[in-house]
Design a protein around this motif. Structure first.
Motif, short mmCIF file in Angstrom:
data_model
loop_
_atom_site.label_atom_id
_atom_site.label_comp_id
_atom_site.label_asym_id
_atom_site.label_seq_id
_atom_site.Cartn_x
_atom_site.Cartn_y
_atom_site.Cartn_z
N GLU A 1 0.78 -1.47 0.01
CA GLU A 1 0.06 0.11 -0.17
C GLU A 1 0.73 1.13 0.02
O GLU A 1 0.59 2.22 -0.68
CB GLU A 1 -0.97 -0.15 1.31
CG GLU A 1 -1.97 1.06 1.50
CD GLU A 1 -3.01 0.96 2.60
OE1 GLU A 1 -4.01 1.50 2.20
OE2 GLU A 1 -2.92 -0.08 3.16
N ALA A 2 2.01 1.11 0.76
CA ALA A 2 2.88 2.33 0.65
C ALA A 2 3.38 2.75 -0.74
O ALA A 2 3.73 3.81 -0.98
CB ALA A 2 3.85 2.16 1.83
N LEU B 1 7.36 7.85 10.41
CA LEU B 1 7.44 7.12 11.53
C LEU B 1 7.74 5.41 11.19
O LEU B 1 7.26 5.25 10.17
CB LEU B 1 6.24 7.39 12.27
CG LEU B 1 5.97 8.65 12.78
CD1 LEU B 1 4.45 8.90 13.09
CD2 LEU B 1 6.79 9.22 13.93
N HIS B 2 8.29 5.10 12.20
CA HIS B 2 8.52 3.57 12.01
C HIS B 2 8.83 2.87 13.39
O HIS B 2 9.05 3.44 14.27
CB HIS B 2 9.70 2.95 10.89
CG HIS B 2 10.98 3.37 11.40
ND1 HIS B 2 11.74 2.28 12.06
CD2 HIS B 2 11.62 4.29 11.21
CE1 HIS B 2 12.94 3.05 12.34
NE2 HIS B 2 12.93 4.26 11.89
N LEU B 3 8.68 1.63 13.28
CA LEU B 3 8.79 0.53 14.70
C LEU B 3 9.83 -0.34 14.27
O LEU B 3 10.16 -0.70 13.34
CB LEU B 3 7.57 -0.25 14.93
CG LEU B 3 6.34 0.94 15.31
CD1 LEU B 3 4.93 -0.08 15.53
CD2 LEU B 3 6.72 1.40 16.57
N ARG C 1 11.90 -1.22 7.67
CA ARG C 1 11.76 -0.88 6.45
C ARG C 1 10.55 -0.14 6.07
O ARG C 1 10.75 0.38 4.79
CB ARG C 1 12.28 -2.13 5.20
CG ARG C 1 13.72 -2.73 5.42
CD ARG C 1 13.81 -3.72 4.58
NE ARG C 1 12.90 -5.01 5.16
CZ ARG C 1 12.92 -6.30 4.20
NH1 ARG C 1 13.81 -6.43 3.14
NH2 ARG C 1 12.13 -7.00 4.94
N LEU C 2 9.65 -0.28 6.69
CA LEU C 2 8.39 0.18 6.47
C LEU C 2 8.08 1.75 7.14
O LEU C 2 8.16 1.96 8.47
CB LEU C 2 7.19 -0.32 6.77
CG LEU C 2 5.86 0.02 6.42
CD1 LEU C 2 5.58 0.33 5.14
CD2 LEU C 2 4.70 -0.98 7.20
N ARG C 3 7.97 2.63 6.14
CA ARG C 3 7.96 4.19 6.69
C ARG C 3 6.48 4.62 6.26
O ARG C 3 5.85 4.47 5.36
CB ARG C 3 8.73 5.06 5.82
CG ARG C 3 10.31 4.69 6.18
CD ARG C 3 10.80 4.79 7.57
NE ARG C 3 12.43 4.82 8.06
CZ ARG C 3 13.04 3.59 7.99
NH1 ARG C 3 12.29 2.26 8.15
NH2 ARG C 3 14.05 3.73 8.18
#
Length: 674
Positions: free
Chosen positions: A397-398, A435-437, A442-444
């Protein structure tokens, strides 16, 4: 001492027998739901409402009223209940207001039996919502706490109860509304047997442990707006005229779906029912999102940019980004919960093995320990598979959302900036970074905050760990902090219409000359950066007088009588190297601008190290707390209001060697000269 809570904040409860007092501007229905540890309601018998007002430990009012007193005895609540949620809803079919946006903000207070107030919460910023989870009482390590929630639902009680996992939500909500409309104090007829809920447009992240572990009670996308965890209360988009901006400047948070439209007719004075609708809000549902192309057999549906509700593509993208943020937060929470469960289970099984002396001899104990570790590994692997599946979907989706973002939401390396033109209207929101966890490095997810700003920004130039674990020296941090401040300032200038955003810079020692050069050379500043103590005092005096004049005009009902040469644009004051060049009077004026300025369009951005101002002692503590702290390097200092994750924030900086900043500022300067 009373604790005044904000969204997402919690407070311990020292008493078991409590009273929850509700004060609203119109009759509302008060209800309460009981849910288990995972936030699920097990049936209609877990809902206290006017038709069935009493449950073990909970009693609600039998009527819709503007003031309510709910009784709660936490010691009498069943052990299977881990959360008591207090709900407020507007009754339908009785000629009352259609949404909370047309009412004064409801106030909920938790008090002891002697009337002493323990905690209070004002539900500001509600718009098209007709039902809201006001607050919740929840167990945590054997003790009870209260949390301010303020989660609204434009679909009313039905959407709210559905989001909490009640299969009979629509039938129960209809029965409650009918009972209230008829004024009946009797039980609502039991709904039919359970049926499976329909598919949601966006699935909330389910627990990785399986169907018995439900999603967070805040889960689901529905039509409610996503709260902003970073900047506190955020307002609606400001009107374009100066008079409207001063007369109706927002004072609370707004749902992303709450947009304004001028020209809504007022209620007629010739008879008929009173129109309670807010004259500047849409009361109809936004059009549905575009349909995704059909997926190939055996493969998941492909994501589509703008796949969220909203009146425009900009609003749809805004809601979609916040939906991604919520999904990532809850998927990660489910994974962490699964790992914690697996750890607890393995520890319990190992304790049982060690507590039996017979198992310590021979191979029986070793076999039991190996079995416990194998079960632990299996549970963790299952949880990781579910998380990886969710992360893959969000990453896909990103990939389609990021290229479709407008300049206000886009990274500086997005091609949207190459087609940039000075806008005619202010956007809904602003991107401050990503933001990321740790589980999804790798997902922002873009960090968007609503406009106009209702809190100032503090770019922290103090000691902060670098991404690789090392520490940067103070000079490098100050340089990065200034670069970050310039990038944020340039973006604010670029996304506002020409002559509707004015920037002032205070640089007492002139240490930021190199960083501020793009702003100075392009001519977008109102004046050259103020230097020295005299320059600081002059600009603070002018902006303080600006705030005072607008406030007096608004309070006196003379918002249209400001001087002809008065600058009605939004104002931004960028302060570098604080507290150098600031005396006590200047500090007092700076605090005044931080507190009172946002309500009349004067905003503050500080580049400072809190330790440098330690000499002022606690005097400046309210100033730091009133600003939203950002860092010039990645740092995990932001938290979401749902599960409290520590999110790593990365600033939105320009790519090395990029000329996009100069090109954008040149267009802004040219538009101002025309």
């Amino acid at each position: 001492m009373t604790a005044e809570l904000v969204r997402g904040q919690n407070h311990p409860l020292s008493e078991a027998r409590l009273e929850i007092r509700v004060s609203a501007g119109a009759p509302v229905v008060a209800a309460a739901t009981l849910s288990d540890e995972s936030g699920r309601i097990h049936g209609v018998e877990w809902v206290a409402h006017p038709g069935a007002p009493t449950l073990p430990g909970v009693e609600v009012s039998r009527q819709a009223a503007a003031d309510h007193r709910l009784a709660v005895d936490l010691d009498a609540v069943a052990e299977t209940v881990h959360r008591v949620s207090v709900l407020l809803a507007l009754p339908t079919g009785v000629g009352g207001p259609a949404d909370f946006g047309s009412l004064a903000a409801p106030v909920v207070a938790v008090t002891g039996l002697d009337g002493s107030e323990v905690a209070g919460f004002t539900l500001t910023g509600l718009g098209p919502e007709s039902a809201v989870v006001a607050l919740e009482l929840y167990r945590r390590q054997g003790a009870w706490k209260v949390r301010a929630v303020g989660q609204g639902y434009a679909g009313g009680l039905a959407d709210l109860l559905t989001d909490q996992g009640l299969a009979q939500a629509h039938q129960l909500a209809s029965g409650i509304n009918e009972a209230v409309a008829r004024g009946l104090a009797r039980s609502v007829p039991a709904p039919p047997s359970r049926t499976a809920d329909g598919d949601r447009s966006r699935q909330a992240a389910a627990s990785a442990l399986g169907p018995d572990q439900g999603a967070s009670p805040y889960g689901g996308q529905g039509t409610q707006g996503a709260p902003d965890p970073y900047s506190g209360p955020q307002g609606n988009q400001a009107p374009q005229s100066a008079a409207d901006a001063m007369a109706s400047y927002p004072t609370g948070p707004a749902d992303p779906s709450a947009t304004t439209q001028p020209g809504t007719p007022a209620a007629s004075g010739t008879g008929g029912p009173v129109d309670y609708s807010h004259p500047r809000r849409r009361n109809t549902a936004p059009p549905p999102p575009p349909a995704a192309p059909p997926a190939e057999p055996g493969r998941p549906a492909q994501p589509v940019a703008g796949d969220a509700t909203g009146w425009s593509m900009e609003e749809r993208l805004y809601n979609q980004v916040w939906g991604m943020f919520e999904d990532l937060a809850r998927s990660t929470a489910a994974y962490r919960s699964a790992v914690d469960f697996a750890d607890t289970r393995m520890e319990r099984e190992l304790d049982e093995v060690l507590s039996d002396p017979r198992s310590r001899i021979g191979g029986q104990g070793d076999a039991a320990r190996e079995s416990a570790r194998a079960k632990h590994a299996q549970l963790v692997d299952q949880a990781r598979q579910v998380l990886d599946r969710d992360l893959a979907q969000l990453a896909a989706e990103a990939e389609v959302v990021e290229p479709a973002l407008p300049p206000a939401y886009a990274r500086w390396d997005n091609p949207a900036w190459h087609a940039y033109r000075v806008p005619m209207e202010m956007p809904m929101a602003l991107r401050l970074g990503d933001l990321h966890l740790p589980e999804s490095d790798r997902l922002r997810v873009p960090m968007l905050i609503r406009l106009p700003l209702e809190r100032g920004l503090w770019i922290d130039s103090g000691r902060t760990g670098a991404p690789d674990g090392s520490f940067l020296d103070s000079h490098e941090l100050r340089r990065l902090a200034l670069d970050s401040a310039v990038a944020h300032t340039a973006r604010l200038l670029a996304i506002h219409p020409a002559d509707e955003f004015t920037v002032h810079v205070v640089d007492p020692a002139g240490s930021g000359a190199r960083a501020f050069a793009p702003l100075v050379q392009s001519g977008v500043l109102a004046a050259p950066p103020a230097v020295g103590a005299a320059g600081v005092a002059d600009i603070l005096t002018r902006l303080t007088e600006h705030v005072d004049l607008v406030q007096m005009a608004v309070r006196g009902g003379a918002a249209d009588s400001l001087p002809p040469d008065f600058d009605t644009a939004q104002q931004l004051l960028v302060v570098n190297d604080f507290p150098h060049g600031f005396d006590d009077r200047a500090v007092t004026r700076l605090r005044y601008l931080a507190d009172e300025g946002p309500s009349v369009g004067v905003h503050l951005m500080m580049v400072a190290d809190r330790e440098d101002a330690a000499g002022y002692g606690p005097l400046l503590d309210p100033l730091w707390r009133g600003l939203m702290r950002l860092t010039p390097v990645p740092d995990d200092h932001l938290a979401d209001p749902w599960v409290g994750h520590a999110w790593t924030y990365e600033p939105a900086l320009l790519p090395p060697g990029s000329q996009v900043l100069q090109q954008v500022l040149a267009q802004v300067a040219e538009a101002r000269r025309l």
